[in-house]
Design a protein around this motif. Structure first.
Motif, mmCIF file in Angstrom:
data_model
loop_
_atom_site.group_PDB
_atom_site.id
_atom_site.type_symbol
_atom_site.label_atom_id
_atom_site.label_comp_id
_atom_site.label_asym_id
_atom_site.label_seq_id
_atom_site.Cartn_x
_atom_site.Cartn_y
_atom_site.Cartn_z
ATOM 1 N N GLN A 100 -36.868 10.944 -81.169
ATOM 2 C CA GLN A 100 -35.782 11.816 -81.600
ATOM 3 C C GLN A 100 -35.859 12.010 -83.111
ATOM 4 O O GLN A 100 -35.737 11.045 -83.873
ATOM 5 N N ALA A 101 -36.085 13.225 -83.535
ATOM 6 C CA ALA A 101 -36.172 13.505 -84.967
ATOM 7 C C ALA A 101 -34.779 13.481 -85.588
ATOM 8 O O ALA A 101 -33.914 14.261 -85.181
ATOM 9 N N PRO A 102 -34.535 12.613 -86.548
ATOM 10 C CA PRO A 102 -33.206 12.575 -87.181
ATOM 11 C C PRO A 102 -33.027 13.753 -88.126
ATOM 12 O O PRO A 102 -34.005 14.331 -88.605
ATOM 13 N N PRO A 103 -31.799 14.140 -88.420
ATOM 14 C CA PRO A 103 -31.592 15.212 -89.401
ATOM 15 C C PRO A 103 -32.069 14.771 -90.778
ATOM 16 O O PRO A 103 -32.125 13.582 -91.085
ATOM 17 N N VAL A 104 -32.436 15.735 -91.590
ATOM 18 C CA VAL A 104 -32.857 15.424 -92.952
ATOM 19 C C VAL A 104 -31.627 15.359 -93.852
ATOM 20 O O VAL A 104 -30.612 16.009 -93.584
ATOM 21 N N ARG A 105 -31.731 14.558 -94.888
ATOM 22 C CA ARG A 105 -30.630 14.453 -95.861
ATOM 23 C C ARG A 105 -30.849 15.508 -96.938
ATOM 24 O O ARG A 105 -31.889 15.527 -97.598
ATOM 25 N N ARG A 106 -29.871 16.368 -97.119
ATOM 26 C CA ARG A 106 -30.023 17.458 -98.083
ATOM 27 C C ARG A 106 -29.439 17.069 -99.434
ATOM 28 O O ARG A 106 -28.316 16.566 -99.526
ATOM 29 N N VAL A 107 -30.227 17.306 -100.471
ATOM 30 C CA VAL A 107 -29.768 17.162 -101.851
ATOM 31 C C VAL A 107 -30.097 18.464 -102.570
ATOM 32 O O VAL A 107 -30.930 19.248 -102.118
ATOM 33 N N HIS A 108 -29.428 18.671 -103.698
ATOM 34 C CA HIS A 108 -29.636 19.904 -104.460
ATOM 35 C C HIS A 108 -30.167 19.550 -105.842
ATOM 36 O O HIS A 108 -29.539 18.789 -106.584
ATOM 37 N N LEU A 109 -31.327 20.100 -106.179
ATOM 38 C CA LEU A 109 -31.937 19.882 -107.478
ATOM 39 C C LEU A 109 -31.810 21.149 -108.313
ATOM 40 O O LEU A 109 -31.974 22.263 -107.793
ATOM 41 N N PRO A 110 -31.523 21.007 -109.621
ATOM 42 C CA PRO A 110 -31.367 22.199 -110.463
ATOM 43 C C PRO A 110 -32.679 22.945 -110.635
ATOM 44 O O PRO A 110 -33.749 22.345 -110.741
ATOM 45 N N LYS A 111 -32.593 24.283 -110.640
ATOM 46 C CA LYS A 111 -33.753 25.109 -110.926
ATOM 47 C C LYS A 111 -33.951 25.203 -112.431
ATOM 48 O O LYS A 111 -33.205 24.611 -113.208
ATOM 49 N N GLY A 112 -34.961 25.971 -112.819
ATOM 50 C CA GLY A 112 -35.329 26.025 -114.228
ATOM 51 C C GLY A 112 -34.233 26.519 -115.138
ATOM 52 O O GLY A 112 -34.113 26.069 -116.282
ATOM 53 N N ASP A 113 -33.408 27.469 -114.660
ATOM 54 C CA ASP A 113 -32.369 28.012 -115.535
ATOM 55 C C ASP A 113 -31.147 27.116 -115.635
ATOM 56 O O ASP A 113 -30.261 27.341 -116.461
ATOM 57 N N GLY A 114 -31.068 26.084 -114.789
ATOM 58 C CA GLY A 114 -29.957 25.149 -114.848
ATOM 59 C C GLY A 114 -28.679 25.648 -114.204
ATOM 60 O O GLY A 114 -27.742 24.880 -113.989
ATOM 61 N N SER A 115 -28.609 26.946 -113.869
ATOM 62 C CA SER A 115 -27.379 27.501 -113.306
ATOM 63 C C SER A 115 -27.388 27.505 -111.787
ATOM 64 O O SER A 115 -26.335 27.669 -111.166
ATOM 65 N N THR A 116 -28.541 27.366 -111.181
ATOM 66 C CA THR A 116 -28.671 27.352 -109.727
ATOM 67 C C THR A 116 -29.419 26.101 -109.290
ATOM 68 O O THR A 116 -30.045 25.421 -110.103
ATOM 69 N N THR A 117 -29.352 25.816 -107.992
ATOM 70 C CA THR A 117 -30.013 24.626 -107.465
ATOM 71 C C THR A 117 -30.917 25.004 -106.306
ATOM 72 O O THR A 117 -30.792 26.071 -105.703
#
Length: 462
Positions: A100-117
Motif C-alpha cells: 500500500q503506497a502511503p500518501p506523500v507529505r507535502r511541503v512548500h519551498l520558496p521559488k527564486g522570487d521569494g513571493s511564491t512557493t
C-alpha cells in the motif's frame, strides 16, 4: 518477436530467489537494456521478476539516507536496524500486490522570487526504496530510446552537460531565435491516463504498472488532511523525474525531432532538462511557426505553456552596423538552469555566448545565507566558518563556470558582508569592527571563489 507491437517476454534466469549478488544486478540491468535495444517499439510483459532481494539492496544503497522523512516519520537509520527483514517484507508485499503506497507529505519551498512557493512531495523511506527499485528497471528500458537533447535526471548526464551542449550548438549556428518556454505546473498537471497509455507501449508488466498506479493515486497529506489529485505526480518523489522524462519524451522530444525539424527551413535544436527546455532556430519564421504550434501540441496532453513566461528571444550573434539607424537593437537574453545566457566579447575580442548566474538564483542564494546566519549566529565562530565555507564551495560547484567570475566574486562578497552583519548581532554590548573582521578572515580565510567546470572554459576563451 516479429513485427512492431508484439510483446517481449525475456527468458528468466535460472537462479533461486535472492541468489544473485550485487554484481549481477548490474548484469541484469545490462541485459534488460540490450533486450530493449533489440526489441525497439515492442512491449515487455515480464520485468518484475528482475526485482529480488539483491535488487532491493542495491536500490537501498542508491537511496539518499539523509532526506526528509515521510508521513510515517521513519528514518533511514531506523529502517536499517532490521534491513534484511524490512527488505524481504517489502519484496513480498510488492510482488503479491498487497503493498500500500502511503500518501506523500507535502511541503512548500520558496521559488527564486521569494513571493511564491513550489509544492514538494516527500515519500516515506520504504516508498523511496521501492520507487528506486522500479525506476532502475524503467531506466534500463527507456535509456535506450531517450534522445540526445534530454539531460535531466538521466544516468551519466548533468545540467552542466546540457549547458555545454546548448553553448556548442548555439556557437556553431552563430545564434538564432530562442523559444524560451515555461510549462505551467507540469508536475501538478501531468495526465495519468496519457502517462499510462505511454507506459503500455513499452512496459506491460502488471506488477510494475500497478505499483506506478498506486504511487500516482496515493494522495498527498498537508495540514493533516489527505487529498487525491486526479492529475500530477509529486515533485520530489524518486519515480517522478523518470515519469516526467517518459511523458515529455513523447510529447516534446520525439515530436520535435521527427515531425517538426523536417518541416523547418533551416537548422534547429532542442535542449531539455526535465521540464525546463529551450528550442533554438536559425530562422525567425521557423521559430515563430514552432512557437505557434507548441501550445496546441502541449494542450493535446493536458499541459499548458505559461503565456507570460514563454517568449521568443532574438539571439543572433551581434553584427557590425550596416548603415544609418542599424544596430540599435542587440540580441536578447534568456535563462536556463540558473544561468542567464547573453552575447559578449571574449578576451580576444570575438563574440561568444557567455553565462552568468541568473538574478533570481543569486537573490535566492543570498537570502538563504542570510537566514542561515541569522538563526546560527550564536554558534561558535569556527563552526560557522566551516559551514559557510562549505556553502561557498557548494555554490561554486554549480555556478563556477568560466566566464561567471564576476558573479562568483559578488556572491563571496555578499556572503562575507552578511556574516559580519549577523556576527555583530550576537550581543548588544560587544561589536566587531569591519577591520577586525577582515583580520579574522585573513587568519582564517574562506575558500576563494573559482571556476570549477574547466570543460566549459572555451565558452569565454575560444
Amino acid at each position: 518477436m516479429e513485427g512492431r507491437g508484439h510483446r517481449v517476454r525475456e527468458p528468466r534466469e535460472g537462479t533461486t530467489p535472492g541468489a544473485l549478488n550485487l554484481e549481477n544486478v548490474s548484469s541484469k540491468l545490462s541485459r534488460i537494456a540490450m533486450l530493449a535495444r533489440r526489441a525497439e517499439g515492442r512491449a515487455f510483459t515480464s520485468l518484475a521478476h528482475s526485482i529480488d532481494i539483491d535488487w532491493l539492496r542495491e536500490a537501498y544503497r542508491r537511496t539518499r539516507k539523509d532526506g526528509a522523512v515521510g508521513v510515517d516519520g521513519q528514518t533511514a537509520e531506523v529502517y536499517a536496524a532490521n534491513l534484511a527483514g524490512n527488505l524481504q517484507s517489502l519484496l513480498d508485499r510488492a510482488k503479491s500486490g498487497t503493498y500500500q503506497a502511503p500518501p506523500v507529505r507535502r511541503v512548500h519551498l520558496p521559488k527564486g522570487d521569494g513571493s511564491t512557493t513550489r509544492p514538494i512531495g516527500i515519500p516515506g523511506f520504504e516508498d523511496k526504496v521501492l520507487q528506486r527499485a522500479v525506476a532502475m528497471v524503467f531506466e534500463a528500458v527507456y535509456e535506450t530510446e531517450f534522445l540526445e537533447g534530454s539531460y535531466g535526471f538521466r544516468p551519466g548526464r548533468s545540467a552542466h552537460q546540457a549547458l555545454e551542449s546548448l553553448w556548442t550548438q548555439t556557437m556553431r549556428l552563430q545564434g538564432g531565435w530562442v523559444i524560451d518556454a515555461d510549462i505551467k505546473g507540469f508536475f501538478d498537471t501531468l495526465d495519468h491516463g496519457q502517462l499510462t497509455t505511454m507506459l503500455h507501449r513499452r512496459v506491460q508488466d502488471g506488477v510494475l504498472l500497478r505499483l506506478i498506479g498506486k504511487w500516482l493515486n496515493a494522495g498527498v497529506m498537508e495540514h493533516g488532511q489527505v487529498t487525491h489529485p486526479e492529475k500530477g505526480t509529486p515533485q520530489g518523489g524518486v519515480i517522478s523525474p523518470l515519469l516526467a522524462n517518459i511523458y515529455l519524451h513523447e510529447v516534446l522530444d520525439v515530436w520535435f525531432e521527427q515531425e517538426v525539424k523536417p518541416r523547418l527551413r533551416g537548422p534547429a535544436f532542442l535542449v531539455r532538462y526535465a521540464d525546463d527546455f529551450v528550442i533554438v532556430c536559425v530562422h525567425e519564421d521557423d521559430a515563430r511557426r514552432v512557437l505557434d504550434v507548441l501550445p496546441k501540441r502541449f494542450g493535446r496532453y493536458g499541459l499548458t505553456l505559461h503565456p507570460e513566461k514563454t517568449r521568443l528571444v532574438p539571439f543572433r550573434r551581434p553584427r557590425p552596423p550596416q548603415g544609418r539607424g542599424d544596430g540599435g537593437n542587440g540580441p536578447g537574453t534568456f535563462d536556463l538552469l540558473g544561468f542567464t545566457h547573453h552575447w559578449a566579447r571574449s578576451r580576444k575580442g570575438a563574440w561568444v555566448v557567455k553565462r552568468k548566474t541568473a538574478a533570481s538564483r543569486f537573490t535566492r542564494a543570498i537570502r538563504a545565507i542570510t537566514v542561515w546566519c541569522r538563526f546560527h549566529r550564536h554558534r561558535p565562530v569556527a563552526e560557522q566558518h566551516k559551514t559557510l565555507g562549505q556553502k561557498l564551495r557548494g555554490h561554486c560547484a554549480y555556478y563556477g563556470i568560466t566566464g561567471n567570475a564576476e558573479a562568483l566574486a559578488r556572491f563571496s562578497y555578499e556572503l562575507v558582508t552578511v556574516w559580519w552583519k549577523w556576527l555583530n548581532r550576537r550581543s548588544q554590548r560587544a561589536s566587531l569592527t569591519w577591520e577586525n573582521y577582515l583580520a579574522m578572515l585573513k587568519r582564517n580565510p574562506l575558500p576563494a571563489p573559482r571556476a570549477i567546470h574547466s570543460a566549459l572554459r572555451r565558452a569565454a576563451n575560444p
